[in-house]
Design a protein around this motif. Sequence first.
Motif, PDB file in Angstrom:
ATOM      1  N   PHE A  51       0.829  -1.206   0.000  1.00  0.00           N
ATOM      2  CA  PHE A  51       0.000   0.000   0.000  1.00  0.00           C
ATOM      3  C   PHE A  51       0.868   1.263   0.000  1.00  0.00           C
ATOM      4  O   PHE A  51       0.576   2.245   0.668  1.00  0.00           O
ATOM      5  CB  PHE A  51      -0.928   0.006   1.224  1.00  0.00           C
ATOM      6  CG  PHE A  51      -1.930  -1.117   1.226  1.00  0.00           C
ATOM      7  CD1 PHE A  51      -3.091  -1.026   0.481  1.00  0.00           C
ATOM      8  CD2 PHE A  51      -1.682  -2.270   1.955  1.00  0.00           C
ATOM      9  CE1 PHE A  51      -4.006  -2.071   0.469  1.00  0.00           C
ATOM     10  CE2 PHE A  51      -2.585  -3.308   1.946  1.00  0.00           C
ATOM     11  CZ  PHE A  51      -3.755  -3.220   1.195  1.00  0.00           C
ATOM     12  N   THR A  52       1.951   1.245  -0.758  1.00  0.00           N
ATOM     13  CA  THR A  52       2.793   2.434  -0.879  1.00  0.00           C
ATOM     14  C   THR A  52       2.159   3.387  -1.889  1.00  0.00           C
ATOM     15  O   THR A  52       1.246   3.030  -2.643  1.00  0.00           O
ATOM     16  CB  THR A  52       4.206   2.063  -1.351  1.00  0.00           C
ATOM     17  OG1 THR A  52       4.128   1.585  -2.701  1.00  0.00           O
ATOM     18  CG2 THR A  52       4.818   0.985  -0.458  1.00  0.00           C
ATOM     19  N   SER A  53       2.691   4.609  -1.914  1.00  0.00           N
ATOM     20  CA  SER A  53       2.186   5.603  -2.870  1.00  0.00           C
ATOM     21  C   SER A  53       2.380   5.133  -4.308  1.00  0.00           C
ATOM     22  O   SER A  53       1.589   5.456  -5.197  1.00  0.00           O
ATOM     23  CB  SER A  53       2.901   6.939  -2.659  1.00  0.00           C
ATOM     24  OG  SER A  53       4.298   6.796  -2.869  1.00  0.00           O
ATOM     25  N   LEU A  81      -0.671   2.914  -5.009  1.00  0.00           N
ATOM     26  CA  LEU A  81      -2.019   3.451  -4.847  1.00  0.00           C
ATOM     27  C   LEU A  81      -2.366   4.562  -5.820  1.00  0.00           C
ATOM     28  O   LEU A  81      -3.537   4.745  -6.150  1.00  0.00           O
ATOM     29  CB  LEU A  81      -2.194   3.960  -3.409  1.00  0.00           C
ATOM     30  CG  LEU A  81      -2.051   2.903  -2.305  1.00  0.00           C
ATOM     31  CD1 LEU A  81      -2.164   3.557  -0.939  1.00  0.00           C
ATOM     32  CD2 LEU A  81      -3.121   1.823  -2.460  1.00  0.00           C
ATOM     33  N   VAL A  82      -1.382   5.325  -6.251  1.00  0.00           N
ATOM     34  CA  VAL A  82      -1.660   6.498  -7.084  1.00  0.00           C
ATOM     35  C   VAL A  82      -1.502   6.142  -8.554  1.00  0.00           C
ATOM     36  O   VAL A  82      -0.433   5.704  -8.988  1.00  0.00           O
ATOM     37  CB  VAL A  82      -0.732   7.675  -6.726  1.00  0.00           C
ATOM     38  CG1 VAL A  82      -0.977   8.851  -7.666  1.00  0.00           C
ATOM     39  CG2 VAL A  82      -0.951   8.083  -5.281  1.00  0.00           C
ATOM     40  N   ARG A 126       3.882  10.622  -7.544  1.00  0.00           N
ATOM     41  CA  ARG A 126       2.979   9.750  -6.790  1.00  0.00           C
ATOM     42  C   ARG A 126       3.118   9.999  -5.290  1.00  0.00           C
ATOM     43  O   ARG A 126       2.124  10.049  -4.555  1.00  0.00           O
ATOM     44  CB  ARG A 126       3.273   8.285  -7.104  1.00  0.00           C
ATOM     45  CG  ARG A 126       2.945   7.871  -8.534  1.00  0.00           C
ATOM     46  CD  ARG A 126       3.067   6.352  -8.700  1.00  0.00           C
ATOM     47  NE  ARG A 126       2.870   5.974 -10.088  1.00  0.00           N
ATOM     48  CZ  ARG A 126       3.834   5.745 -10.951  1.00  0.00           C
ATOM     49  NH1 ARG A 126       5.110   5.863 -10.561  1.00  0.00           N
ATOM     50  NH2 ARG A 126       3.564   5.389 -12.186  1.00  0.00           N
ATOM     51  N   ASP A 127       4.354  10.153  -4.838  1.00  0.00           N
ATOM     52  CA  ASP A 127       4.590  10.411  -3.418  1.00  0.00           C
ATOM     53  C   ASP A 127       3.942  11.734  -2.993  1.00  0.00           C
ATOM     54  O   ASP A 127       3.279  11.809  -1.949  1.00  0.00           O
ATOM     55  CB  ASP A 127       6.092  10.444  -3.153  1.00  0.00           C
ATOM     56  CG  ASP A 127       6.415  10.796  -1.715  1.00  0.00           C
ATOM     57  OD1 ASP A 127       6.260   9.915  -0.845  1.00  0.00           O
ATOM     58  OD2 ASP A 127       6.814  11.958  -1.453  1.00  0.00           O
ATOM     59  N   TYR A 128       4.119  12.751  -3.829  1.00  0.00           N
ATOM     60  CA  TYR A 128       3.556  14.064  -3.504  1.00  0.00           C
ATOM     61  C   TYR A 128       2.023  14.008  -3.480  1.00  0.00           C
ATOM     62  O   TYR A 128       1.382  14.522  -2.551  1.00  0.00           O
ATOM     63  CB  TYR A 128       4.024  15.091  -4.532  1.00  0.00           C
ATOM     64  CG  TYR A 128       3.520  16.489  -4.287  1.00  0.00           C
ATOM     65  CD1 TYR A 128       4.033  17.277  -3.260  1.00  0.00           C
ATOM     66  CD2 TYR A 128       2.509  17.036  -5.087  1.00  0.00           C
ATOM     67  CE1 TYR A 128       3.568  18.562  -3.030  1.00  0.00           C
ATOM     68  CE2 TYR A 128       2.038  18.313  -4.871  1.00  0.00           C
ATOM     69  CZ  TYR A 128       2.567  19.080  -3.843  1.00  0.00           C
ATOM     70  OH  TYR A 128       2.092  20.353  -3.622  1.00  0.00           O
ATOM     71  N   ALA A 129       1.438  13.352  -4.479  1.00  0.00           N
ATOM     72  CA  ALA A 129      -0.024  13.257  -4.532  1.00  0.00           C
ATOM     73  C   ALA A 129      -0.566  12.520  -3.319  1.00  0.00           C
ATOM     74  O   ALA A 129      -1.598  12.900  -2.742  1.00  0.00           O
ATOM     75  CB  ALA A 129      -0.442  12.557  -5.819  1.00  0.00           C
TER      76      ALA A 129
END
Length: 271
Positions: A5-7, A10-11, A206-209
């Motif tokens: 369930f990492t960014s 998920l994104v 993705r991390d930022y979102a």
Amino acid sequence: MARSFTSQDLVALPRLNAAESVVLATELITVADARERQLKPKKLPEAIGRSKGRLAAAVATLETLTRPQGGDPVETKTKPKADRILDNAWSATFDWLGGWCKLPPEQNPSIDDAKELFKILYPDGLSFTRLPYKLEWKESKARLDAIRGARHDRTFKKLGGEGFLAHLEEAHEAYGRALHITTPKPESAPTGDVRAAFLATLAALRDYATRVAAHADPDVPGSEEVSAALLAPLAAWDSRPVGSSGEASDAAEAPAAPPVEAEEEPLADPA
């Protein structure tokens, strides 16, 4: 099988190539900077601020690697400039020495030396100055070697032309450096891995979102509005249709060739 369930899992980002990811990331950073100035205190939540910094670093690397390179602008200008200077040096010496050759013997006691030197330097007029760069350098060097070999440096001195000879030697030396004949060509900087930088930018997006979306909390007034504002560029992004260009950045258009300058016809042998 364990679930992740990492960014990165998920994104789902829109379809982006390298150039588009630079644009989207820049839009997100611009919106975040503007929103940060409106907040009290003027600071994004720490997790979002750190993620934005990582995104800015990733997109800066990608933008540098995908920037159109073309030729070295300094080198592109240096060669023609050095060529013009050397051409002018030989042309000026042609005019100067040709003038001495036209004087009557009573006005020029060294006329025989002057005519001999002229024939050594300009057997075909100035045509050698219109040769390709490296061939012109070879012809120029042969003439300068002949001057020293036949001790015609003394002829330059007798006719008051030391300045012409010094200018010829200086221009020739600079020409050799500009053509990387007498000095080695600088090594090109190693080409970076564009794909790795592109994937790093997507990961940073993705991390930022994920971190901005996680900031929205219905129990914290204003957090949902801030989150929606920060992600507005991503939400409004118009994805490319399937089948359009892929992930690689578009190729840069080749630069136009520099215009060729008109050349003067060589003057006739005054001897």
